[in-house]
Design an enzyme around this catalytic site. Structure first.
Site, PDB file in Angstrom:
ATOM      1  N   GLU A 116      24.464  -1.775 -62.383  1.00  0.00           N
ATOM      2  CA  GLU A 116      23.062  -0.988 -63.330  1.00  0.00           C
ATOM      3  C   GLU A 116      23.891  -0.206 -64.586  1.00  0.00           C
ATOM      4  O   GLU A 116      24.405   1.400 -63.828  1.00  0.00           O
ATOM      5  CB  GLU A 116      21.906  -0.528 -63.468  1.00  0.00           C
ATOM      6  CG  GLU A 116      21.185   0.645 -64.267  1.00  0.00           C
ATOM      7  CD  GLU A 116      19.114   0.414 -62.978  1.00  0.00           C
ATOM      8  OE1 GLU A 116      19.432   0.176 -62.375  1.00  0.00           O
ATOM      9  OE2 GLU A 116      18.532   0.921 -63.736  1.00  0.00           O
TER      10      GLU A 116
ATOM     11  N   GLU B 109      20.718  -0.282 -52.817  1.00  0.00           N
ATOM     12  CA  GLU B 109      20.788   0.703 -53.468  1.00  0.00           C
ATOM     13  C   GLU B 109      22.334   0.868 -52.713  1.00  0.00           C
ATOM     14  O   GLU B 109      22.082   1.362 -52.007  1.00  0.00           O
ATOM     15  CB  GLU B 109      20.580   1.601 -54.542  1.00  0.00           C
ATOM     16  CG  GLU B 109      19.778   0.636 -55.793  1.00  0.00           C
ATOM     17  CD  GLU B 109      18.917   2.220 -56.233  1.00  0.00           C
ATOM     18  OE1 GLU B 109      19.038   2.853 -55.579  1.00  0.00           O
ATOM     19  OE2 GLU B 109      17.515   1.634 -56.761  1.00  0.00           O
TER      20      GLU B 109
ATOM     21  N   LYS C 206      17.231  -6.224 -51.599  1.00  0.00           N
ATOM     22  CA  LYS C 206      18.723  -5.075 -52.971  1.00  0.00           C
ATOM     23  C   LYS C 206      18.613  -4.114 -52.307  1.00  0.00           C
ATOM     24  O   LYS C 206      17.217  -3.609 -51.632  1.00  0.00           O
ATOM     25  CB  LYS C 206      18.283  -5.846 -53.950  1.00  0.00           C
ATOM     26  CG  LYS C 206      19.477  -5.009 -54.345  1.00  0.00           C
ATOM     27  CD  LYS C 206      18.888  -5.141 -55.815  1.00  0.00           C
ATOM     28  CE  LYS C 206      17.778  -4.974 -57.105  1.00  0.00           C
ATOM     29  NZ  LYS C 206      18.132  -3.205 -57.074  1.00  0.00           N
TER      30      LYS C 206
ATOM     31  N   ASP D 240      11.726  -2.329 -56.878  1.00  0.00           N
ATOM     32  CA  ASP D 240      11.137  -1.208 -56.961  1.00  0.00           C
ATOM     33  C   ASP D 240      11.054  -0.200 -58.350  1.00  0.00           C
ATOM     34  O   ASP D 240       9.935   0.493 -57.945  1.00  0.00           O
ATOM     35  CB  ASP D 240      12.170   0.024 -55.281  1.00  0.00           C
ATOM     36  CG  ASP D 240      13.039   0.563 -56.345  1.00  0.00           C
ATOM     37  OD1 ASP D 240      13.610   0.070 -57.331  1.00  0.00           O
ATOM     38  OD2 ASP D 240      13.774   1.279 -55.720  1.00  0.00           O
ATOM     39  N   SER D 241      11.361  -0.334 -59.374  1.00  0.00           N
ATOM     40  CA  SER D 241      10.456  -0.171 -60.159  1.00  0.00           C
ATOM     41  C   SER D 241       9.222  -0.109 -60.927  1.00  0.00           C
ATOM     42  O   SER D 241       8.729  -0.379 -61.437  1.00  0.00           O
ATOM     43  CB  SER D 241      11.151  -1.672 -61.874  1.00  0.00           C
ATOM     44  OG  SER D 241      10.896  -2.281 -61.245  1.00  0.00           O
TER      45      SER D 241
HETATM   46  O1  KIV Z   1      13.946  -2.203 -59.534  1.00  0.00           O
HETATM   47  C1  KIV Z   1      14.098  -2.900 -60.285  1.00  0.00           C
HETATM   48  O2  KIV Z   1      13.729  -3.096 -60.969  1.00  0.00           O
HETATM   49  C2  KIV Z   1      15.916  -2.963 -60.412  1.00  0.00           C
HETATM   50  C3  KIV Z   1      16.365  -3.832 -61.458  1.00  0.00           C
HETATM   51  C4  KIV Z   1      16.576  -2.686 -62.562  1.00  0.00           C
HETATM   52  C5  KIV Z   1      17.758  -4.327 -61.527  1.00  0.00           C
HETATM   53  O3  KIV Z   1      16.013  -2.574 -59.655  1.00  0.00           O
END
Ligand code: KIV
Length: 274
Positions: free
Chosen positions: A192, A125, A123, A54-55
Site C-alpha cells: 500500500e 498487517e 490478511k 477493516d476499511s
Molecule cells: O482494509 C482495506 O480495505 C485494505 C485495502 C486498502 C487493501 O486493507
C-alpha cells in the site's frame, strides 16, 4: 461503458489460483466488499478476490481510523459477503489487536473467522515481527495474505497517511519484510502506497504475488476500496484512486427525485398501487 469490455469468465478462485496467476502473468483483481449485494455483483462479473477489509471501520462505521472495528464486526460482515459469493476468493482482514500480541491469540481469532464464516484466507498487517505468527497460521491450514507499506493499523505511529518507504532505510526494511513473509508461507502480499519502483523490485524479488494499492503498475494485481472506485467517498481523492462511477451524485439525484415525487403526490401512481 461496460458493453465494450470483455466479460471475465467466472471460475472458482483459491489461494493456489492466485499464486498460479503470478506464474502465468495474469493480473489479479481485488476489491473490497462488506455486504451481500455488492459482493454478489463483484462475484457475478468475475472478480478474483473479495477483501472484507477493516476499511469497513471507515466507510461503513464512519470511524476516523481502522482501529475500532472488532472481530465480531468483521465476522458479521464477512458472513454477509460469504452468502453472496460462489467463485471469488474471500479474504478477511484481522482487526487491530487480534493478532499482534502472540501467535496463540492470532490462531484463536483467525480460527474464529475460518470456523464462523468459512473464507479462504485472512490478511495481517506487518513484517518480520509477525513472521512467526504467519508461519504458524499457515502450518495449521489458515492461508495468510500479508500487508506492507502504509499499514493503516499503525497510523498512530506514522502520524500521516503519506507515501511510505521513500527513504532507503524503510525501503530496505520493506524488501526484507516481503521476503520474510514469503518465506513464512504467505500466499500473497498487499503493498500500500509505496513508490512504484520499490513495488516493482519487491514483485520481482519474491515468488508470491503482490497486490498494489497506490503502488504502481508493476504489481501482480491491484486492489481498491469499492466505495472509492465507485465515487461514493467524494472527499477522498488520492491520485491512486481511479473513479469508475460517480455514485454519490447518482444516489443524491435519486433521493432528491424520490423526495420531490412523494411531496408532490406523484408517487405512488395508480400503477404502483394495489
Ligand atoms: O482494509 C482495506 O480495505 C485494505 C485495502 C486498502 C487493501 O486493507
Amino acid at each position: 461503458m461496460s458493453k465494450s469490455i470483455p466479460q471475465s469468465k467466472p471460475r472458482v478462485v483459491t489461494t493456489k489460483t492466485v499464486m498460479d496467476m503470478k506464474r502465468t502473468g495474469e493480473k489479479i483483481t481485488m476489491l473490497t466488499a462488506y455486504d451481500f449485494l455488492v459482493a454478489r455483483l463483484l462475484d457475478q462479473v468475475g472478480i478474483d478476490i473479495i477483501l472484507v477489509g477493516d476499511s469497513l471501520s471507515n466507510v461503513v462505521q464512519g470511524n476516523v481510523t481502522t482501529l475500532p472495528v472488532t472481530l465480531d464486526d468483521m465476522i458479521y460482515h464477512a458472513n454477509a459477503v460469504k452468502r453472496a459469493v460462489k467463485n471469488a476468493l474471500i479474504v478477511v482482514d484481522m482487526p487491530f489487536m487480534t493478532y499482534q500480541n502472540n501467535k496463540e491469540e492470532a490462531v484463536r481469532n483467525a480460527g474464529r473467522i475460518m470456523k464462523e464464516v468459512g473464507v479462504g484466507a485472512v490478511k495481517l498487517e506487518g513484517g518480520e515481527y509477525i513472521a512467526e505468527t504467519v508461519q504458524h497460521l499457515v502450518k495449521i491450514g489458515i492461508p495468510v495474505m500479508g500487508h506492507l507499506g502504509l499499514m493503516p493499523q499503525a497510523i498512530n505511529k506514522y502520524g500521516t497517511y503519506e507515501v511510505r518507504a521513500t527513504e532507503k532505510t524503510e525501503a530496505d526494511q520493506l524488501l526484507r519484510d516481503a521476503k520474510v513473509l514469503a518465506d513464512a508461507g504467505a500466499f500473497a502480499l498487499v503493498l500500500e502506497k509505496i513508490p512504484g519502483k520499490l513495488a516493482r523490485k519487491v514483485t520481482e524479488s519474491i515468488s508470491i504475488p503482490t497486490i498494489g494499492i497506490g503502488a504502481g503498475r508493476h504489481c501482480d494485481g491491484q486492489v481498491l476500496v469499492v466505495y472509492d472506485m465507485l465515487g461514493m467517498t467524494e472527499e477522498f481523492k488520492p491520485r491512486f484512486v481511479r473513479r469508475y462511477g460517480e455514485l454519490a451524485e447518482t444516489m443524491r439525484g435519486a433521493f432528491r427525485q424520490y423526495i420531490h415525487d412523494v411531496k408532490s403526490n406523484d408517487f405512488p401512481s395508480n400503477d404502483e398501487s394495489y
